[in-house]
Every structure is written in C-alpha cells, then in structure tokens.
Write an enzyme that holds these catalytic residues in place. Structure first.
Site, PDB file in Angstrom:
ATOM      1  N   LYS A  13       0.906  -1.237   0.004  1.00 11.92           N
ATOM      2  CA  LYS A  13      -0.191   0.062   0.117  1.00 11.92           C
ATOM      3  C   LYS A  13       0.698   1.272   0.044  1.00 11.92           C
ATOM      4  O   LYS A  13       0.799   2.175  -0.807  1.00 11.92           O
ATOM      5  CB  LYS A  13      -0.942   0.005   1.149  1.00 11.92           C
ATOM      6  N   ARG A  87      -9.563   0.477   8.981  1.00 11.73           N
ATOM      7  CA  ARG A  87      -9.279  -0.860   9.399  1.00 11.73           C
ATOM      8  C   ARG A  87     -10.349  -1.592   9.912  1.00 11.73           C
ATOM      9  O   ARG A  87     -10.166  -2.611  10.304  1.00 11.73           O
ATOM     10  CB  ARG A  87      -8.134  -0.851  10.175  1.00 11.73           C
ATOM     11  N   ARG A 126      11.679  -5.491   4.922  1.00 13.33           N
ATOM     12  CA  ARG A 126      11.159  -4.087   4.620  1.00 13.33           C
ATOM     13  C   ARG A 126      12.272  -3.095   5.530  1.00 13.33           C
ATOM     14  O   ARG A 126      12.681  -3.404   6.616  1.00 13.33           O
ATOM     15  CB  ARG A 126       9.756  -3.703   5.156  1.00 13.33           C
ATOM     16  N   ARG A 160      11.202  -1.336  10.791  1.00 15.44           N
ATOM     17  CA  ARG A 160      10.211  -1.086  11.820  1.00 15.44           C
ATOM     18  C   ARG A 160      10.210  -2.201  13.274  1.00 15.44           C
ATOM     19  O   ARG A 160      10.405  -3.181  12.791  1.00 15.44           O
ATOM     20  CB  ARG A 160       8.675  -1.034  11.371  1.00 15.44           C
ATOM     21  N   ARG A 171      -0.662  -9.269  13.580  1.00 10.26           N
ATOM     22  CA  ARG A 171      -1.142  -8.034  12.709  1.00 10.26           C
ATOM     23  C   ARG A 171      -2.169  -8.780  11.666  1.00 10.26           C
ATOM     24  O   ARG A 171      -3.026  -8.227  11.123  1.00 10.26           O
ATOM     25  CB  ARG A 171      -0.028  -7.606  12.001  1.00 10.26           C
TER      26      ARG A 171
END
Ligand code: ADP
Ligand code: AMP
Length: 215
Positions: A13, A87, A126, A160, A171
């Site tokens: 996203k 969400r 990431r 992160r 998650r």
C-alpha cells in the site's frame, strides 16, 4: 479523487501510494505513519499506543479517526489516498461521514491481494528511509548503493519494531478479523476493485492506474 488502498500489512500500500503522490499529485494519509510520528515525537498519545503497535494490535478507532479528521481539514487538492485506514467498520463509517462533509466522496477502493507467505517475506525484509519515507526491501527492492537512500541520499535507513514474524502473526489475525469485513462492505457499495498484489511494483502500479483512469 479520494481513494482507499486496502490490504493486509506488507501488501504494498505504502509503495503504491508513493507512486500515486509522485504521478498524480495526490496526498497520502497513512495512519501508521501518523502513529509512528506521534511515537517518535513522544506525545502522550504516542506513548499510549506504542505497546499496542508493537504487539501488532489495532489502536482504538477514536485515536485514528481523530488523526484523520485533523488531517482532512482544509484538504482540497488532487485527492487523498487513504493508506492503512479505515481498518474497521466503525472507521469506515466515520470516514464516510467526514467525506460527506467535504462533498468529496470515495471514488474507489483498491483491494491489494497478496498471500500470507509473501506478506511475511515482504515485511521481514522491509526497510524505510527515515528522511524521505522511501520504502525498500532486502531482496526485491534494495537501495542501489548499500546503506544509502536512492531518492534523497540519506544514510538513515530503518526497520520497523513491528516488522518481525511474531508481531506479523498478530497483525494478520487483526487484518482477517477486523479489516477484511471491509471488502464486503465496499463491494456492496460498488466501490471495490481487486488487484493482484503479487506482481512487480510496476505491474501493480499499471493495474491501479488502469482502474483509476476508468472510474
Ligand atoms: P504496506 O504499506 O502495505 O504495509 P509496503 O508498501 O511497505 O506495504 O511494502 C512492504 C514491503 O514489500 C516493502 O519492503 C516493499 O519494498 C515490498 N514491496 C512492495 N510492493 C512490492 C511488489 N509489488 N513486489 C515485491 N515487493 C514489494
Ligand atoms: P501500518 O503502518 O499501516 O502497518 O500500521 C502499523 C500499526 O499502526 C498497526 O499494526 C496498528 O497498530 C496501527 N494502526 C495503523 N493504522 C491503524 C488504523 N487505521 N486503525 C488501528 N490501528 C492502526
């Protein structure tokens, strides 16, 4: 044109939102980025949500709706990309109300489909430039020069706290329990456009462009 990028953590996203900002001059509103900014600037709210975020759970609807409401005030440009918001169904209802006030309803909801195995690979590889926000990946999208951002040259590249396999399990659970009902919600409203998120960044971008050009 206001749109939502909907999809599980790691679907791409943020990567696609940055492309839309660059190509169409749209504004990216990422509640994840806003919450991380609140954490690192040490606000009372940031401190309150830090543990919840690290556990991989959703923060309360009230907090994120307030953040979005603040940022939407006075927004009149080429359109907003909602990235990581809404969400929950309560957030979706709140967004509808906020946008009704601005007279700029949602034009499309892009659902980015990526399977769980690929999602875990994506988030565990990431890293992001702390200065300009460019998103990289160890295998699929590394910086051209190791340790240096391609876009702004910064050497402050960060991972992160919540991009680990354990937090990711939680998650994903949160996504399937609380966020995936939004797929049916937006389908019923005639706004849903699924996209295969497993293609390359350029392929996914082309698919999104085709949808936005047609709506
Ligand atoms: P999200 O914002 O949905 O959590 P990101 O845009 O941050 O996802 O992407 C998650 C990771 O996957 C990043 O490391 C990014 O570089 C990588 N990535 C994004 N899109 C693709 C793609 N189409 N193919 C391969 N890797 C991708
Ligand atoms: P993201 O950057 O979108 O992956 O979000 C990181 C974390 O921030 C999530 O795991 C949640 O803890 C929190 N968060 C971000 N957006 C929302 C939202 N719309 N509602 C609730 N929690 C959110």
């Amino acid at each position: 044109m206001n749109i939502i990028l909907l999809g599980p953590p790691g679907a791409g996203k943020g990567t696609q939102a940055r492309k839309l900002v660059e190509k169409r001059g749209m504004v990216q509103l990422s509640t994840g980025d806003m919450l991380r900014a609140a954490r690192s600037s040490g606000t009372a709210m940031g401190k309150r949500v830090a543990e919840v975020m690290d556990r991989g759970e959703l923060v309360t609807d009230e907090i994120v709706i307030d953040l979005i409401e603040e940022r939407l005030e006075g927004e009149t440009g080429a359109g907003v990309i909602f990235d990581g918001f809404p969400r929950t169904l309560a957030q979706a209802d709140a967004l509808e109300e906020l946008l009704a006030r601005t007279g700029q309803p949602l034009k499309a909801v892009i659902e980015m489909r990526v399977d769980d195995e690929a999602l875990v690979r994506r988030v565990t590889g990431r890293y992001t430039c702390a200065d300009c926000g460019e998103v990289y990946h160890d295998e699929t999208r590394p910086t051209k020069t190791p340790g240096k951002c391609d876009v702004c040259g910064s050497t402050d590249l960060r991972r992160r706290e919540d991009d680990n396999a354990e937090s990711m399990r939680q998650r994903l659970m949160e996504y399937y329990k609380k966020t995936s009902p939004l797929i049916g919600y937006y389908h019923a409203k005639g706004l849903l456009h699924p996209v295969d998120g497993l293609g390359s960044v350029d392929e996914v971008e082309a698919a999104i462009t085709a949808i936005l050009d047609a709506v």
